[in-house]
Design a protein around this motif. Structure first.
Motif, PDB file in Angstrom:
ATOM      1  N   UNK A 206       0.847  -1.191   0.000  1.00 51.19           N
ATOM      2  CA  UNK A 206       0.000   0.000   0.000  1.00 51.19           C
ATOM      3  C   UNK A 206       0.884   1.243   0.000  1.00 51.19           C
ATOM      4  N   UNK A 207       0.447   2.258  -0.715  1.00 54.72           N
ATOM      5  CA  UNK A 207       1.179   3.519  -0.747  1.00 54.72           C
ATOM      6  C   UNK A 207       0.540   4.540   0.180  1.00 54.72           C
ATOM      7  N   UNK A 208      -0.744   4.387   0.448  1.00 56.53           N
ATOM      8  CA  UNK A 208      -1.440   5.278   1.374  1.00 56.53           C
ATOM      9  C   UNK A 208      -1.026   4.946   2.800  1.00 56.53           C
ATOM     10  N   UNK A 209      -0.539   5.948   3.521  1.00 62.72           N
ATOM     11  CA  UNK A 209      -0.139   5.740   4.903  1.00 62.72           C
ATOM     12  C   UNK A 209       1.163   4.982   5.070  1.00 62.72           C
ATOM     13  N   UNK A 210       1.913   4.811   4.000  1.00 64.96           N
ATOM     14  CA  UNK A 210       3.177   4.071   4.049  1.00 64.96           C
ATOM     15  C   UNK A 210       4.308   5.037   4.414  1.00 64.96           C
ATOM     16  N   UNK A 211       4.953   4.806   5.559  1.00 66.49           N
ATOM     17  CA  UNK A 211       5.990   5.744   5.996  1.00 66.49           C
ATOM     18  C   UNK A 211       7.210   5.721   5.094  1.00 66.49           C
ATOM     19  N   UNK A 212       7.431   4.628   4.342  1.00 66.23           N
ATOM     20  CA  UNK A 212       8.523   4.621   3.367  1.00 66.23           C
ATOM     21  C   UNK A 212       8.254   5.611   2.246  1.00 66.23           C
ATOM     22  N   UNK A 213       6.974   5.940   2.046  1.00 64.29           N
ATOM     23  CA  UNK A 213       6.577   6.912   1.038  1.00 64.29           C
ATOM     24  C   UNK A 213       6.691   8.340   1.567  1.00 64.29           C
ATOM     25  N   UNK A 214       6.354   8.541   2.831  1.00 68.46           N
ATOM     26  CA  UNK A 214       6.224   9.901   3.358  1.00 68.46           C
ATOM     27  C   UNK A 214       7.424  10.392   4.162  1.00 68.46           C
ATOM     28  N   UNK A 215       8.401   9.522   4.471  1.00 67.42           N
ATOM     29  CA  UNK A 215       9.525   9.996   5.282  1.00 67.42           C
ATOM     30  C   UNK A 215      10.307  11.082   4.539  1.00 67.42           C
ATOM     31  N   UNK A 216      11.037  11.920   5.272  1.00 72.96           N
ATOM     32  CA  UNK A 216      11.675  13.084   4.650  1.00 72.96           C
ATOM     33  C   UNK A 216      12.574  12.755   3.460  1.00 72.96           C
ATOM     34  N   UNK A 217      13.386  11.726   3.564  1.00 80.97           N
ATOM     35  CA  UNK A 217      14.266  11.381   2.441  1.00 80.97           C
ATOM     36  C   UNK A 217      13.473  10.679   1.350  1.00 80.97           C
ATOM     37  N   UNK A 218      13.647  11.150   0.119  1.00 78.29           N
ATOM     38  CA  UNK A 218      12.946  10.533  -1.021  1.00 78.29           C
ATOM     39  C   UNK A 218      13.875   9.664  -1.861  1.00 78.29           C
ATOM     40  N   UNK A 219      15.108   9.459  -1.382  1.00 82.19           N
ATOM     41  CA  UNK A 219      16.104   8.744  -2.180  1.00 82.19           C
ATOM     42  C   UNK A 219      15.639   7.346  -2.565  1.00 82.19           C
ATOM     43  N   UNK A 220      15.051   6.604  -1.637  1.00 78.50           N
ATOM     44  CA  UNK A 220      14.656   5.221  -1.920  1.00 78.50           C
ATOM     45  C   UNK A 220      13.508   5.155  -2.914  1.00 78.50           C
ATOM     46  N   UNK A 221      12.553   6.091  -2.790  1.00 79.21           N
ATOM     47  CA  UNK A 221      11.442   6.122  -3.744  1.00 79.21           C
ATOM     48  C   UNK A 221      11.963   6.344  -5.157  1.00 79.21           C
ATOM     49  N   UNK A 222      12.870   7.275  -5.298  1.00 74.54           N
ATOM     50  CA  UNK A 222      13.433   7.561  -6.619  1.00 74.54           C
ATOM     51  C   UNK A 222      14.175   6.345  -7.154  1.00 74.54           C
ATOM     52  N   UNK A 223      14.959   5.692  -6.306  1.00 75.77           N
ATOM     53  CA  UNK A 223      15.706   4.505  -6.732  1.00 75.77           C
ATOM     54  C   UNK A 223      14.762   3.408  -7.210  1.00 75.77           C
ATOM     55  N   UNK A 224      13.675   3.180  -6.496  1.00 74.46           N
ATOM     56  CA  UNK A 224      12.755   2.099  -6.845  1.00 74.46           C
ATOM     57  C   UNK A 224      12.046   2.400  -8.149  1.00 74.46           C
ATOM     58  N   UNK A 225      11.626   3.658  -8.356  1.00 76.00           N
ATOM     59  CA  UNK A 225      10.954   3.999  -9.610  1.00 76.00           C
ATOM     60  C   UNK A 225      11.924   3.901 -10.783  1.00 76.00           C
ATOM     61  N   UNK A 226      13.131   4.390 -10.602  1.00 78.62           N
ATOM     62  CA  UNK A 226      14.099   4.357 -11.703  1.00 78.62           C
ATOM     63  C   UNK A 226      14.574   2.934 -12.005  1.00 78.62           C
ATOM     64  N   UNK A 227      14.957   2.204 -10.965  1.00 75.27           N
ATOM     65  CA  UNK A 227      15.655   0.929 -11.172  1.00 75.27           C
ATOM     66  C   UNK A 227      14.845  -0.308 -10.791  1.00 75.27           C
ATOM     67  N   UNK A 228      13.619  -0.107 -10.319  1.00 74.65           N
ATOM     68  CA  UNK A 228      12.816  -1.245  -9.905  1.00 74.65           C
ATOM     69  C   UNK A 228      13.254  -1.752  -8.545  1.00 74.65           C
ATOM     70  N   UNK A 229      12.529  -2.732  -8.044  1.00 72.87           N
ATOM     71  CA  UNK A 229      12.891  -3.270  -6.741  1.00 72.87           C
ATOM     72  C   UNK A 229      12.197  -4.577  -6.447  1.00 72.87           C
TER      73      UNK A 229
END
Length: 446
Positions: free
Chosen positions: A367-390
């Motif tokens: 889930x992306x709603x309410x997911x703290x991996x989505x909302x935490x201050x650093x966006x580095x991991x989100x960008x990595x996952x969208x660019x390179x998959x996961x």
């Protein structure tokens, strides 16, 4: 009458005195740095010889388990190479360090090393000949490993097939490639230590602290590093992993990766299978689960869970983080223009798996709603996952993990920023805006 000194001579002698003082100060500093490490050579007798109660076969089995717990094989095995034969390049901001050969080859490995030599490397960060080792080998954490565990690991490594693979020279820039520079770094950031159980805590907590802080060397990733590579004094408070552009989230903050409110069995599941109801292991953490934590015993995983659940920032700091979050444009009801553009991209590329409302599919797509991996201050991991998959790791408990395909060739920096801004500001999420600069920066090693 005495003759006046030639013009400029007084200034010249003053300069000589200043230079002399600086040389004396430098010599004193270098002497202090050297003397600070002399005691490193004082080693106790082998724990194995002091405690012969365990049969050798049991010591070797335990050593194999401990090398798994320390994730030694991952760094000491090059791609396609023999296990533990070294040669893997570890990129750092100062150049590349190549891992050493841990097989018992007499010329290129540990064949001529004693248990004392191995202990010196683990505990003091010094090689057999006394040379200082680079902290890409995490002796800053391993220094907490007990002598008994060090000897068991050494006994196991001695049973490996010898592999003749000479060490590959490091490619570090000057002056970081020099022993004096490394000695100065150690004087600032390292002191040999030992694990001392906390008498106020139970056995589970102390065992978990030993594994997390010592052999597991979690702080090597989950602590911030300064310009010289020194770790933050805020242990396990999170940090960007150099050169990888993945953010190892804080293990103390509830809005990042604290498991203080998790059931113990969920923490164990994350380490054992790579997935849990609240999270999944991706990126560098997936590699840790794949090669290390999935092989740990249930009692050790429970101990780690007990220790990690005890880590949480004070309530006032948590309240401060929530106040910052509530001040974002999303929290104020203002939807960034980029989020409006990202809605169309989300419908096209993301909604099929993650749901129109970001609800995901339990056990399959997060889930992306309410997911703290989505909302935490650093966006580095989100960008990595969208660019390179996961993908989560393939483990015995989750042999066919679902994953996300890469979009690096399909979406521009502006498009990635737009869709992530939409996700971080929708369905009650209160994350900040992601910019094209954030995305572009993630493509470049830092």
């Amino acid at each position: 009458m005495s003759a006046a000194p030639p013009p400029g001579s007084t200034a010249f002698f003053r300069l000589l005195r200043v230079i002399g003082a600086l040389l004396a100060l430098t010599a004193g500093l270098l002497a202090w740095i050297w003397l600070a490490g002399v005691h490193d050579f004082e080693d106790p007798a082998s724990a194995a010889s002091q405690n012969p109660a365990l049969p050798q076969a049991n010591v070797i089995v335990r050593g194999e388990y401990l090398t798994r717990a320390g994730n030694c094989m991952t760094c000491h095995t090059s791609r396609g190479g023999a296990s533990y034969a070294g040669g893997r390049g570890i990129e750092t901001p100062f150049g590349t360090v190549f891992s050493s050969n841990l097989t018992p080859d007499p010329d290129s490995g540990l064949g001529k090393w004693s248990a004392n030599d191995f202990w010196r490397a683990i505990h003091h960060g010094r090689s057999q000949d006394g040379r200082l080792l680079y902290p890409a080998f995490p002796y800053t954490s391993y220094t907490l490993v007990s002598r008994e565990d060090s000897d068991a690991m050494y006994a196991y490594l001695r049973t490996l097939p010898p592999v003749a693979q000479p060490a590959q020279p490091h490619t570090l820039r000057w002056p970081f490639s020099t022993q004096p520079a490394l000695a100065a770094w150690r004087a600032l950031y390292f002191k040999p230590d030992r694990f001392e159980p906390d008498p106020a805590q139970n056995a589970d907590w102390n065992r978990g602290a030993y594994l997390v802080r010592g052999l597991g060397h979690c702080a090597a990733c989950h602590s911030a590093r300064n310009a010289l590579g020194g770790s933050s004094p805020l242990d396990l408070a999170g940090g960007l992993i150099p050169m990888q552009n993945w953010y190892a989230p804080s293990l103390t903050r509830r809005d990042e990766a604290s498991v203080a409110g998790w059931p113990t069995e969920d923490v164990i599941s994350l380490f054992k299978t790579g997935v849990a109801p609240h999270a999944s292991a991706l990126g560098p953490m997936a590699e840790v689960v794949l090669h290390s934590t999935q092989f740990l015993s249930e009692p050790d995983l429970q101990s780690m869970a007990v220790f990690l659940k005890s880590l949480a920032e004070p309530a006032d700091k948590q309240a401060g983080a929530e106040a910052v979050a509530s001040s974002t444009p999303a929290a104020a009801g203002k939807v960034p223009l980029s989020a409006q553009q990202g809605a169309r991209l989300f419908d096209k590329h993301c909604a099929q798996c993650h749901g129109d409302r970001g609800e995901g599919v339990r056990g399959i797509y997060p889930a992306l709603a309410g997911n703290r991996a989505v909302t935490m201050p650093s966006t580095a991991n989100l960008v990595q996952i969208v660019l390179n998959g996961g993908y989560s790791p393939a483990t015995e408990g989750n042999p066919r993990p679902y994953g996300m395909p890469p979009f690096v060739l399909e979406l521009s920096d502006v498009e990635v920023a737009s869709v992530l801004t939409f996700i971080r500001t929708s369905w009650g999420n209160r994350g900040g805006e992601v910019t094209a600069f954030d995305v572009n920066r993630a493509r470049t090693p830092q």
